[in-house]
Design a protein around this motif. Structure first.
Motif, short mmCIF file in Angstrom:
data_model
loop_
_atom_site.label_atom_id
_atom_site.label_comp_id
_atom_site.label_asym_id
_atom_site.label_seq_id
_atom_site.Cartn_x
_atom_site.Cartn_y
_atom_site.Cartn_z
N HIS A 4 1.15 -0.80 -0.30
CA HIS A 4 0.12 -0.18 -0.17
C HIS A 4 0.99 1.35 0.28
N PRO A 5 0.22 2.32 -0.57
CA PRO A 5 1.30 3.46 -0.86
C PRO A 5 1.83 4.33 1.31
N THR A 6 3.26 4.48 0.98
CA THR A 6 2.10 4.98 2.52
C THR A 6 1.74 6.13 2.80
N ARG A 7 1.55 6.87 1.79
CA ARG A 7 0.58 7.72 2.41
C ARG A 7 -0.58 7.86 0.61
N PRO A 8 -1.13 8.35 0.93
CA PRO A 8 -2.70 7.87 -0.30
C PRO A 8 -2.27 8.96 -1.36
N LEU A 9 -2.30 8.55 -2.75
CA LEU A 9 -2.01 9.87 -3.32
C LEU A 9 -3.04 11.00 -3.16
N ARG A 50 5.30 7.73 -4.13
CA ARG A 50 4.11 7.67 -3.07
C ARG A 50 4.01 6.27 -3.21
N LEU A 51 3.99 5.73 -4.06
CA LEU A 51 4.02 4.31 -4.77
C LEU A 51 5.14 3.87 -4.24
N GLY A 52 6.49 4.03 -4.29
CA GLY A 52 7.31 3.24 -4.14
C GLY A 52 7.73 2.85 -5.42
N VAL A 53 7.89 3.09 -6.12
CA VAL A 53 7.64 2.35 -7.81
C VAL A 53 8.33 3.46 -9.11
N ARG A 54 9.00 2.70 -9.63
CA ARG A 54 9.99 3.89 -10.33
C ARG A 54 9.53 4.01 -12.43
N GLY A 62 0.08 -0.06 -9.03
CA GLY A 62 0.08 0.38 -7.46
C GLY A 62 -1.37 1.42 -7.21
N LEU A 63 -1.60 1.74 -8.37
CA LEU A 63 -2.93 2.88 -8.82
C LEU A 63 -4.66 1.79 -8.54
N ASN A 64 -4.66 0.90 -9.18
CA ASN A 64 -5.64 -0.08 -8.88
C ASN A 64 -5.40 -1.71 -8.21
N ARG A 65 -4.60 -1.14 -7.12
CA ARG A 65 -4.53 -1.66 -5.87
C ARG A 65 -5.69 -1.32 -4.43
N PRO A 66 -6.05 -2.06 -3.60
CA PRO A 66 -7.00 -1.34 -2.15
C PRO A 66 -6.15 -0.35 -2.11
N GLY A 67 -6.71 0.74 -1.91
CA GLY A 67 -5.74 1.52 -1.25
C GLY A 67 -4.76 3.04 -1.64
N GLY A 68 -5.26 2.24 -3.42
CA GLY A 68 -4.33 3.31 -4.48
C GLY A 68 -4.98 4.15 -5.13
N ASN A 69 -6.49 4.45 -4.70
CA ASN A 69 -6.79 5.85 -4.77
C ASN A 69 -7.42 5.54 -6.46
N ARG A 70 -7.84 4.59 -6.29
CA ARG A 70 -8.57 4.17 -7.53
C ARG A 70 -10.43 4.29 -7.68
N SER A 71 -10.45 5.88 -8.53
CA SER A 71 -12.20 5.54 -8.51
C SER A 71 -12.65 5.62 -9.54
#
Length: 71
Positions: A4-9, A50-54, A62-71
């Protein structure tokens, strides 16, 4: 990659990732959102941290994961 992101996007970060996922260039995203191209690039880099990606593909995952802010 963290589970999960350490802080939400922020809404802006998630929005820019969604535009990138749709295939828009930073220039087209900037035009659509009425912001500078540099703001798009900076926001993407901040979201990647925030997502820990490159990469964009990892950010979309990461956006599509639970908690990744996908609306």
């Amino acid at each position: 990659m963290p589970d999960h992101p350490t802080r939400p996007l922020t809404a802006r970060e998630a929005d820019i990732i969604r535009h990138t996922e749709a295939g828009l260039s930073p220039h087209r995203i900037a035009t659509a959102l009425y912001i500078s191209e540099q703001a798009v690039r900076t926001t993407l880099l901040r979201a990647y941290r925030r997502l820990g990606v490159r990469t964009c593909d990892q950010a979309v995952q990461g956006l599509n994961r639970p908690g990744g802010n996908r609306s």
